[in-house]
Design a protein around this motif. Structure first.
Motif, PDB file in Angstrom:
ATOM      1  N   ALA A  10       0.833  -1.205   0.000  1.00  0.00           N
ATOM      2  CA  ALA A  10       0.000   0.000   0.000  1.00  0.00           C
ATOM      3  C   ALA A  10       0.871   1.260   0.000  1.00  0.00           C
ATOM      4  N   GLY A  11       1.968   1.228   0.727  1.00  0.00           N
ATOM      5  CA  GLY A  11       2.874   2.381   0.760  1.00  0.00           C
ATOM      6  C   GLY A  11       3.511   2.644  -0.588  1.00  0.00           C
ATOM      7  N   SER A  12       3.938   1.582  -1.274  1.00  0.00           N
ATOM      8  CA  SER A  12       4.534   1.779  -2.597  1.00  0.00           C
ATOM      9  C   SER A  12       3.485   2.289  -3.590  1.00  0.00           C
ATOM     10  N   GLY A  13       2.243   1.829  -3.442  1.00  0.00           N
ATOM     11  CA  GLY A  13       1.164   2.321  -4.299  1.00  0.00           C
ATOM     12  C   GLY A  13       0.877   3.789  -4.048  1.00  0.00           C
ATOM     13  N   MET A  14       0.856   4.186  -2.772  1.00  0.00           N
ATOM     14  CA  MET A  14       0.615   5.601  -2.450  1.00  0.00           C
ATOM     15  C   MET A  14       1.748   6.474  -2.972  1.00  0.00           C
ATOM     16  N   SER A  15       2.967   5.998  -2.844  1.00  0.00           N
ATOM     17  CA  SER A  15       4.116   6.763  -3.342  1.00  0.00           C
ATOM     18  C   SER A  15       4.048   6.925  -4.862  1.00  0.00           C
ATOM     19  N   ALA A  16       3.706   5.849  -5.564  1.00  0.00           N
ATOM     20  CA  ALA A  16       3.607   5.910  -7.026  1.00  0.00           C
ATOM     21  C   ALA A  16       2.490   6.853  -7.461  1.00  0.00           C
ATOM     22  N   GLN A  17       1.351   6.783  -6.797  1.00  0.00           N
ATOM     23  CA  GLN A  17       0.237   7.658  -7.171  1.00  0.00           C
ATOM     24  C   GLN A  17       0.526   9.111  -6.812  1.00  0.00           C
ATOM     25  N   SER A  18       1.331   9.323  -5.795  1.00  0.00           N
ATOM     26  CA  SER A  18       1.738  10.688  -5.448  1.00  0.00           C
ATOM     27  C   SER A  18       2.591  11.286  -6.571  1.00  0.00           C
ATOM     28  N   VAL A  19       3.504  10.493  -7.122  1.00  0.00           N
ATOM     29  CA  VAL A  19       4.314  10.957  -8.260  1.00  0.00           C
ATOM     30  C   VAL A  19       3.407  11.240  -9.448  1.00  0.00           C
ATOM     31  N   ARG A  20       2.442  10.357  -9.677  1.00  0.00           N
ATOM     32  CA  ARG A  20       1.496  10.549 -10.789  1.00  0.00           C
ATOM     33  C   ARG A  20       0.697  11.840 -10.607  1.00  0.00           C
ATOM     34  N   LEU A  21       0.238  12.098  -9.381  1.00  0.00           N
ATOM     35  CA  LEU A  21      -0.507  13.332  -9.118  1.00  0.00           C
ATOM     36  C   LEU A  21       0.357  14.567  -9.329  1.00  0.00           C
ATOM     37  N   ASN A  22       1.600  14.505  -8.894  1.00  0.00           N
ATOM     38  CA  ASN A  22       2.500  15.654  -9.045  1.00  0.00           C
ATOM     39  C   ASN A  22       2.819  15.939 -10.515  1.00  0.00           C
ATOM     40  N   THR A  23       3.055  14.901 -11.316  1.00  0.00           N
ATOM     41  CA  THR A  23       3.334  15.141 -12.729  1.00  0.00           C
ATOM     42  C   THR A  23       2.088  15.654 -13.455  1.00  0.00           C
ATOM     43  N   THR A  24       0.927  15.145 -13.066  1.00  0.00           N
ATOM     44  CA  THR A  24      -0.317  15.628 -13.668  1.00  0.00           C
ATOM     45  C   THR A  24      -0.556  17.090 -13.315  1.00  0.00           C
ATOM     46  N   ALA A  25      -0.309  17.443 -12.065  1.00  0.00           N
ATOM     47  CA  ALA A  25      -0.467  18.843 -11.656  1.00  0.00           C
ATOM     48  C   ALA A  25       0.506  19.746 -12.405  1.00  0.00           C
ATOM     49  N   SER A  26       1.730  19.275 -12.610  1.00  0.00           N
ATOM     50  CA  SER A  26       2.713  20.044 -13.371  1.00  0.00           C
ATOM     51  C   SER A  26       2.268  20.211 -14.823  1.00  0.00           C
ATOM     52  N   ASN A  27       1.704  19.152 -15.393  1.00  0.00           N
ATOM     53  CA  ASN A  27       1.211  19.244 -16.764  1.00  0.00           C
ATOM     54  C   ASN A  27       0.089  20.265 -16.881  1.00  0.00           C
ATOM     55  N   ILE A  28      -0.850  20.223 -15.949  1.00  0.00           N
ATOM     56  CA  ILE A  28      -1.972  21.165 -15.985  1.00  0.00           C
ATOM     57  C   ILE A  28      -1.481  22.598 -15.792  1.00  0.00           C
ATOM     58  N   ALA A  29      -0.526  22.779 -14.891  1.00  0.00           N
ATOM     59  CA  ALA A  29       0.001  24.124 -14.635  1.00  0.00           C
ATOM     60  C   ALA A  29       0.703  24.702 -15.862  1.00  0.00           C
TER      61      ALA A  29
END
Length: 137
Positions: A10-29
């Protein structure tokens, strides 16, 4: 599989999804960014995930996920004729990012849901572990 391994998964999944959220936010910005050349224009970025299946098959351990890297999209940039724009090149063209905001928003919703599911898995494992410890009293 022990309950402690579930926390790792679960921790590795949360870490991976956190990276995904950050790159998506950067793309939108950077979706509306403009440049005077193809090389300087912001290109959408996406994380590459790898499941750790090798560990699971050899060691019989829990399967997690790791981020192997972040790659730039190879989708074409938008070239627009705008000779009055301050960033226009010598031919009067500007280059716009290849970020598709609708796709990024859908990806952000998906990443958020995945992160939430990993949190729920960790909470369920915590609850089961607490109940197991109470049984030993």
């Amino acid at each position: 599989m022990s309950l402690f391994n579930i926390f790792d998964v679960a921790g590795s999944g949360m870490s991976a999804q956190s990276v995904r959220l950050n790159t998506t936010a950067s793309n939108i910005a950077n979706a509306d960014s403009v440049s005077s050349s193809v090389n300087e224009t912001y290109k959408a970025r996406h994380p590459i995930f790898e499941a750790e299946m090798a560990k699971a098959t050899h060691d019989q351990q829990a399967v997690g996920v790791q981020v192997r890297g972040v790659v730039e999209s190879d989708a074409p940039l938008t070239r627009e004729f705008s000779p009055d724009h301050p960033l226009a090149d010598k031919d009067g063209f500007i280059y716009k990012s290849n970020v598709n905001v609708m796709e990024e928003m859908a990806d952000m919703i998906s990443a958020t849901r995945s992160y939430q599911m990993n949190v729920q898995v960790a909470d369920a494992a915590k609850s089961m572990l607490q109940q197991t410890l109470r049984m030993g009293k």
